[in-house]
Write an enzyme that holds these catalytic residues in place. Structure first.
Site, mmCIF file in Angstrom:
data_model
loop_
_atom_site.group_PDB
_atom_site.id
_atom_site.type_symbol
_atom_site.label_atom_id
_atom_site.label_comp_id
_atom_site.label_asym_id
_atom_site.label_seq_id
_atom_site.Cartn_x
_atom_site.Cartn_y
_atom_site.Cartn_z
ATOM 1 N N LYS A 1 0.698 -1.242 -0.055
ATOM 2 C CA LYS A 1 -0.029 0.049 0.068
ATOM 3 C C LYS A 1 0.856 1.231 0.094
ATOM 4 O O LYS A 1 0.589 2.245 -0.870
ATOM 5 C CB LYS A 1 -0.764 -0.041 1.346
ATOM 6 C CG LYS A 1 -1.558 1.358 1.652
ATOM 7 C CD LYS A 1 -2.122 1.310 2.858
ATOM 8 C CE LYS A 1 -1.630 1.430 4.184
ATOM 9 N NZ LYS A 1 -1.350 2.758 4.374
ATOM 10 N N CYS B 1 -4.544 8.035 9.887
ATOM 11 C CA CYS B 1 -4.733 7.260 11.276
ATOM 12 C C CYS B 1 -4.406 8.127 12.539
ATOM 13 O O CYS B 1 -3.362 8.856 12.223
ATOM 14 C CB CYS B 1 -3.731 5.832 11.280
ATOM 15 S SG CYS B 1 -4.554 4.525 10.442
HETATM 16 N N1 EPU Z 1 6.852 14.468 10.587
HETATM 17 C C1 EPU Z 1 6.988 15.842 10.788
HETATM 18 N N2 EPU Z 1 6.769 16.717 9.771
HETATM 19 C C2 EPU Z 1 6.381 16.317 8.580
HETATM 20 C C3 EPU Z 1 6.297 14.934 8.207
HETATM 21 C C4 EPU Z 1 6.443 13.978 9.300
HETATM 22 O O1 EPU Z 1 7.216 16.204 11.956
HETATM 23 O O2 EPU Z 1 6.104 17.186 7.587
HETATM 24 C C5 EPU Z 1 7.119 13.351 11.642
HETATM 25 C C6 EPU Z 1 5.803 12.720 11.984
HETATM 26 O O3 EPU Z 1 5.313 13.411 12.997
HETATM 27 C C7 EPU Z 1 6.242 11.411 12.599
HETATM 28 C C8 EPU Z 1 7.639 10.917 11.664
HETATM 29 O O4 EPU Z 1 7.853 12.560 11.220
HETATM 30 O O5 EPU Z 1 6.663 11.381 13.957
HETATM 31 C C9 EPU Z 1 7.306 10.105 10.732
HETATM 32 O O6 EPU Z 1 6.377 10.545 9.737
HETATM 33 P P1 EPU Z 1 6.688 10.049 7.955
HETATM 34 O O7 EPU Z 1 6.606 11.337 7.424
HETATM 35 O O8 EPU Z 1 7.934 9.303 8.145
HETATM 36 O O9 EPU Z 1 5.565 9.228 7.878
HETATM 37 P P2 EPU Z 1 4.329 9.296 6.785
HETATM 38 O O10 EPU Z 1 5.048 9.678 5.444
HETATM 39 O O11 EPU Z 1 3.162 10.135 7.316
HETATM 40 C C10 EPU Z 1 4.595 6.741 6.216
HETATM 41 C C11 EPU Z 1 3.721 5.820 5.835
HETATM 42 C C12 EPU Z 1 3.068 5.129 7.417
HETATM 43 C C13 EPU Z 1 4.359 4.706 8.289
HETATM 44 C C14 EPU Z 1 5.399 6.049 8.380
HETATM 45 C C15 EPU Z 1 6.564 5.456 8.857
HETATM 46 C C16 EPU Z 1 2.599 6.157 3.987
HETATM 47 C C17 EPU Z 1 1.166 6.520 3.290
HETATM 48 N N3 EPU Z 1 2.397 5.974 5.453
HETATM 49 O O12 EPU Z 1 3.782 7.841 6.779
HETATM 50 O O13 EPU Z 1 2.249 4.052 7.302
HETATM 51 O O14 EPU Z 1 4.017 4.441 9.445
HETATM 52 O O15 EPU Z 1 5.592 6.487 6.837
HETATM 53 O O16 EPU Z 1 7.203 4.437 8.024
HETATM 54 O O17 EPU Z 1 3.580 5.851 3.281
HETATM 55 C C18 EPU Z 1 0.221 2.745 7.663
HETATM 56 O O18 EPU Z 1 0.485 2.296 6.752
HETATM 57 O O19 EPU Z 1 -0.402 2.183 8.707
HETATM 58 C C19 EPU Z 1 1.255 3.953 7.996
HETATM 59 C C20 EPU Z 1 0.592 4.709 9.178
#
Ligand code: EPU
Length: 398
Positions: free
Chosen positions: A31, A124
């Site tokens: 996904k 989520c």
């Molecule tokens: N963060 C910031 N600022 C930003 C972006 C992120 O502070 O602009 C912080 C977040 O608050 C968090 C950390 O960085 O503490 C990690 O966030 P990240 O951006 O890496 O996660 P994401 O891109 O929002 C993706 C996956 C998540 C997965 C995370 C970490 C997708 C669509 N989602 O989220 O997947 O947990 O990376 O690997 O790719 C899931 O599939 O259930 C899911 C939540």
């Protein structure tokens, strides 16, 4: 897979637990790779075909965003085809608000149309999920945030995006994806320091390169025919289910190296794992031991998404375990459901402590999925519990 007895009605899953799992499961495309690839399709002039995509609610949501932007996006069997260039820079608000990954569709719209408007992303409830790193990076490449009503985001880059030297203070997966998508069609070179290195990022760069993304100054990428990488979190989910419920399951089509930390912890807990190039067989017939202290990390560390699933396996162990998620502060929304099943858990901040399995084992209960992985963890725990469980709010898991 055999033996487990699960029925799904809309919004609910019934689980008859307490039976070992046996069989073979093919791991579908990831996904978290498919969603950024669908966003990347907005950059392509030629058609894009993604092979063997699972029909998940976030995937349907992404197709809605692509159609809202003016592209044709449709299923052809298990493949998704995206064709046509975007013509509308405003993403459908309600659809965008449903999922976190909708933010990934903004950079391609900015690059193609010079403007992007969206509702602020939902997703989520596992902790604060700001988008400051996405926005700061885009600003360095020439995007401006315009005034917008509450809950909306409007970005403009009338002069086009240009390359920049950007350092991320945290290797955010989503921000890395946004900036790759922006950079590939921007004028000049972008250097992204401190970028995330998750396998899903490599899949996106491979896709962009296959579409001609290395070639500077190209106005649009060609499309390509692409098989997204297998879902390491889905594979981890099933591996943890076997650890929790017992039995032997072969997981095919996913290199075990992609989820090595999960398999290694399960081995330490008493499971046996037989590894092949793109398959693993996970078995547990005897006792399950506590895992001690475990931490998540960025790749190649233990994936944050796997934390609640491992915690479900830990519930079934004879010894103590504790697991800390360093990425999201509310990762263990499933703790209350674990308690209802009879598990011994204590949540303190980002740490979940798991006590030994009570002598009477776990028992069926009425449960509510708090989020995607937490909901899946409740299903995993219910599979190991005697009797019937009902999991509600399964839209998170869908
Ligand atoms: N963060 C910031 N600022 C930003 C972006 C992120 O502070 O602009 C912080 C977040 O608050 C968090 C950390 O960085 O503490 C990690 O966030 P990240 O951006 O890496 O996660 P994401 O891109 O929002 C993706 C996956 C998540 C997965 C995370 C970490 C997708 C669509 N989602 O989220 O997947 O947990 O990376 O690997 O790719 C899931 O599939 O259930 C899911 C939540």
């Amino acid at each position: 897979m055999g033996a487990a007895d699960m029925t799904q009605q809309s919004g609910r899953i019934w689980v008859m637990g307490g039976r070992p799992l046996n069989g073979t499961a093919a791991i579908p495309a990831a996904k978290n790779s498919v969603l950024p690839l669908l966003a990347a399709a907005l950059l392509c002039r030629g058609p894009v075909r993604l092979r063997a995509v699972p029909r998940l609610s976030d995937v349907e949501c992404s197709l809605g965003l692509l159609r809202g932007a003016g592209c044709a996006a449709y299923w052809q069997g298990a493949d998704i085809v995206v064709a046509g260039m975007p013509s509308n820079s405003t993403l459908p608000g309600e659809t965008a608000a449903q999922m976190r990954a909708s933010i990934l569709f903004c950079a391609p719209l900015l690059a193609r149309l010079g403007r992007a408007e969206t509702s602020l992303p939902g997703g989520c409830n596992i902790g604060a999920r700001p988008i400051d790193l996405h926005l700061e990076g885009l600003a360095r490449m020439g995007a401006k945030e315009l005034d917008a009503v509450a809950g909306k985001l409007v970005l403009a880059a009338p002069g086009g995006l240009h390359g920049a030297d950007i350092t991320l203070r945290f290797p955010s997966v989503g921000a890395t994806e946004t900036l790759l998508l922006a950079a590939v069609c921007a004028r000049g070179t972008t250097v992204l320091r401190g970028a995330a290195r998750e396998p899903e990022i490599s899949d996106l760069t491979e896709f962009l390169n296959r579409c001609g993304g290395r070639i500077e100054g190209r106005r649009g990428l060609s499309g390509c025919d692409f098989s997204p990488l297998p879902d390491r979190i889905f594979a981890s989910t099933l591996a943890c289910a076997v650890a929790a419920a017992g039995g032997r399951v072969e997981l095919t089509g996913c290199p075990p190296a992609l989820y090595a930390p999960v398999l290694e912890i399960l081995e330490q807990m008493g499971c046996t794992v037989e590894r092949g190039a793109d398959r693993a067989e996970v078995a547990r017939f005897g006792r399950l031991y506590g895992a001690g202290r475990v931490f998540t990390g960025v790749y190649p560390g233990l994936a944050t998404d796997a934390a609640p699933l491992l915690a479900a396996a830990m519930l079934c162990a004879e010894g103590e375990s504790s697991i800390e998620d360093v990425i999201f502060e509310r990762r263990f929304g499933c703790a209350e459901g674990f308690e209802r099943l009879g598990g011994r858990v204590k949540r303190a901040g980002r740490v979940l402590s798991v006590g030994p399995l009570p002598e009477s084992g776990l028992h069926g209960a009425a449960l509510t999925a708090p989020d995607l992985r937490g909901g899946a963890a409740l299903v995993v725990a219910a599979l190991s519990a005697r009797g019937k469980s009902l999991v509600e709010e399964t839209r998170h898991i869908d």
